[in-house]
Structures are given as C-alpha cells and as structure tokens.
Write a protein that holds these residues in place. Structure first.
Motif, PDB file in Angstrom:
ATOM      1  N   SER A   1      17.111  10.194  29.758  1.00 40.02           N
ATOM      2  CA  SER A   1      15.950  11.021  30.101  1.00 40.02           C
ATOM      3  C   SER A   1      15.517  11.941  28.963  1.00 40.02           C
ATOM      4  O   SER A   1      14.482  12.589  29.058  1.00 40.02           O
ATOM      5  CB  SER A   1      16.246  11.855  31.357  1.00 40.02           C
ATOM      6  OG  SER A   1      17.357  12.714  31.159  1.00 40.02           O
ATOM      7  N   GLY A   2      16.307  12.013  27.900  1.00 40.82           N
ATOM      8  CA  GLY A   2      15.879  12.787  26.734  1.00 40.82           C
ATOM      9  C   GLY A   2      16.569  14.121  26.559  1.00 40.82           C
ATOM     10  O   GLY A   2      16.048  15.002  25.861  1.00 40.82           O
ATOM     11  N   LYS A   3      17.750  14.304  27.125  1.00 39.57           N
ATOM     12  CA  LYS A   3      18.437  15.595  27.034  1.00 39.57           C
ATOM     13  C   LYS A   3      18.849  15.903  25.591  1.00 39.57           C
ATOM     14  O   LYS A   3      18.600  16.999  25.092  1.00 39.57           O
ATOM     15  CB  LYS A   3      19.657  15.605  27.960  1.00 39.57           C
ATOM     16  CG  LYS A   3      19.327  15.374  29.428  1.00 39.57           C
ATOM     17  CD  LYS A   3      20.546  15.467  30.328  1.00 39.57           C
ATOM     18  CE  LYS A   3      21.559  14.376  30.087  1.00 39.57           C
ATOM     19  NZ  LYS A   3      21.035  13.016  30.437  1.00 39.57           N
ATOM     20  N   SER A   4      19.483  14.943  24.944  1.00 36.45           N
ATOM     21  CA  SER A   4      19.909  15.159  23.557  1.00 36.45           C
ATOM     22  C   SER A   4      18.698  15.289  22.629  1.00 36.45           C
ATOM     23  O   SER A   4      18.732  16.053  21.661  1.00 36.45           O
ATOM     24  CB  SER A   4      20.817  14.027  23.092  1.00 36.45           C
ATOM     25  OG  SER A   4      22.036  14.026  23.812  1.00 36.45           O
ATOM     26  N   ARG A   5      17.629  14.555  22.929  1.00 31.07           N
ATOM     27  CA  ARG A   5      16.401  14.668  22.136  1.00 31.07           C
ATOM     28  C   ARG A   5      15.823  16.069  22.255  1.00 31.07           C
ATOM     29  O   ARG A   5      15.357  16.653  21.260  1.00 31.07           O
ATOM     30  CB  ARG A   5      15.388  13.625  22.599  1.00 31.07           C
ATOM     31  CG  ARG A   5      14.066  13.666  21.859  1.00 31.07           C
ATOM     32  CD  ARG A   5      13.168  12.521  22.237  1.00 31.07           C
ATOM     33  NE  ARG A   5      12.872  12.515  23.665  1.00 31.07           N
ATOM     34  CZ  ARG A   5      12.046  11.641  24.233  1.00 31.07           C
ATOM     35  NH1 ARG A   5      11.466  10.702  23.503  1.00 31.07           N
ATOM     36  NH2 ARG A   5      11.826  11.692  25.535  1.00 31.07           N
TER      37      ARG A   5
END
Length: 213
Positions: free
Chosen positions: A40-44
């Motif tokens: 879902s893009g947490k690290s991004r």
C-alpha cells in the motif's frame, strides 16, 4: 533513562518540527502508527518523508513546507531512520553506532543497545562493542542487524524517530521487551515517533493511527 541529557538545538532548525502526513498533523513528541496492507506504500511514504525518494502520493510537510521542496540535507536534522533492512559497515559494533553522530560515548552506546534489546547479546561477544562484524554485519542475524539499526537511530538524537517494521523477525517475548523499552525511552527523551508495523505487539507505542488503503 531518567538521566538523559536535555536536547540541544537541531542544525538548521532550532526546535523539533511539526510534521504533516496527509490530513494528520504531528506536533513534537507525538506518536503515529502507519498501517495498511502489503504494497500500500508505507515504506514509500517514509522514504519520501525523510528525503530518500519523492514518489509518495500523500501530502507530506515539515513545518508547513512540502518535503519534496526541502531536500535530504534540510530534512536530515529532523529524522532518525531505522529501515527494514539496516545496512552495516565492515567494522566493529562501535564503528557502526558512531555513524549516528560524532562523539558518541561508549556509555551511550550501551544504553542504546539496551533499549534496542541487543545489549545482552553484545556482552557475550569477546570484544563487546569493539567486536569486528565483518562485511555487511556478517556475524549478526537479520534480527540483530535490525536492532543494531534501531540503536544507531536512537543515538542520532533527532526529534523524530522513524521505524519501518522494527520487530519483523523477532520472537514475541523480544518484541514485547522492545516495546516496553522503546516506550520508556520515548517518554524520557521526548522524541516523536513515526512507526510502520504490521505486528500488533508494537501498536501500543503509538496511540494515533494513519491507515493506507
């Protein structure tokens, strides 16, 4: 922990910053848990917030300024980051911890290792914090390298601690102890926390939630 020194002003800023993540506003000392399904893009989001990339779709600000307009050097004084896969240099444990900031004392190293639940292991090594690790921390397990990265982030002495899956790979007992020690450290230091973790054992660290769908 009760004897932690008072914070000194941060280079280029002078005070801990207010951080904006989409509709969430974080004031100094606040704690936020970022959750969401895998991919879902947490690290991004974390990477964009701290200046390592610029492709997160969310609005991300520090003191009201979009982080994409600030650059890595301007953001570095605000955030101490422990990534999922913390890199280590060929050298000793102390060499790796000194990357956090100049002049780190051995006593401070031991305190950070304790908070990161790594001190007991390091005390078993023949040379303690001066033990040579080999290239890329070859003598450490993945969980130990992760905790060394956490200790290094603690020593950086920044107003915001950013942790990306800090307990991944740890057993439940170690994770519970890490949560307890981080809670005490955050309370004593006044540091703010931005946490990504899918493991519920650390969720109590941050009362506020931001869910990526």
């Amino acid at each position: 922990l009760a004897n932690l020194p008072a914070r000194t002003p941060y280079p280029g800023d002078g005070a801990p910053a207010t951080v904006g993540i989409a509709e969430v506003t974080l004031h100094p000392g606040d704690r936020l848990l970022i959750t969401g399904r895998s991919g879902s893009g947490k690290s991004r989001l974390l990477g964009t917030l701290i200046g390592l990339r610029a492709d997160a779709p969310q609005t991300l600000t520090v003191n009201g300024t979009d982080v994409r307009h600030m650059g890595l050097e301007a953001l570095r004084p605000h955030f101490a980051f422990a990534p999922q896969d913390a890199a280590t240099m060929a050298g000793s444990i102390a060499d790796n911890l000194r990357l956090a900031r100049p002049g780190v004392s051995e006593a401070a190293m031991w305190e950070a290792l304790h908070t990161a639940c790594l001190d007991d292991f390091v005390r078993t090594l023949p040379d303690g914090v001066h033990q040579y690790l080999g290239g890329d921390g070859a003598r450490l397990s993945g969980g130990q390298r992760k905790r060394l990265g956490i200790a290094r982030a603690l020593l950086a002495d920044k107003p915001w601690l950013v942790l990306d899956e800090p307990s991944e790979g740890l057993d439940a007992a170690t994770e519970a102890e890490l949560a307890q020690r981080l809670t005490a450290w955050l309370a004593a230091s006044g540091t703010g926390l931005i946490l990504v973790s899918h493991r519920k054992g650390l969720h109590a660290l941050a009362p506020r939630r931001f869910i990526l769908d």
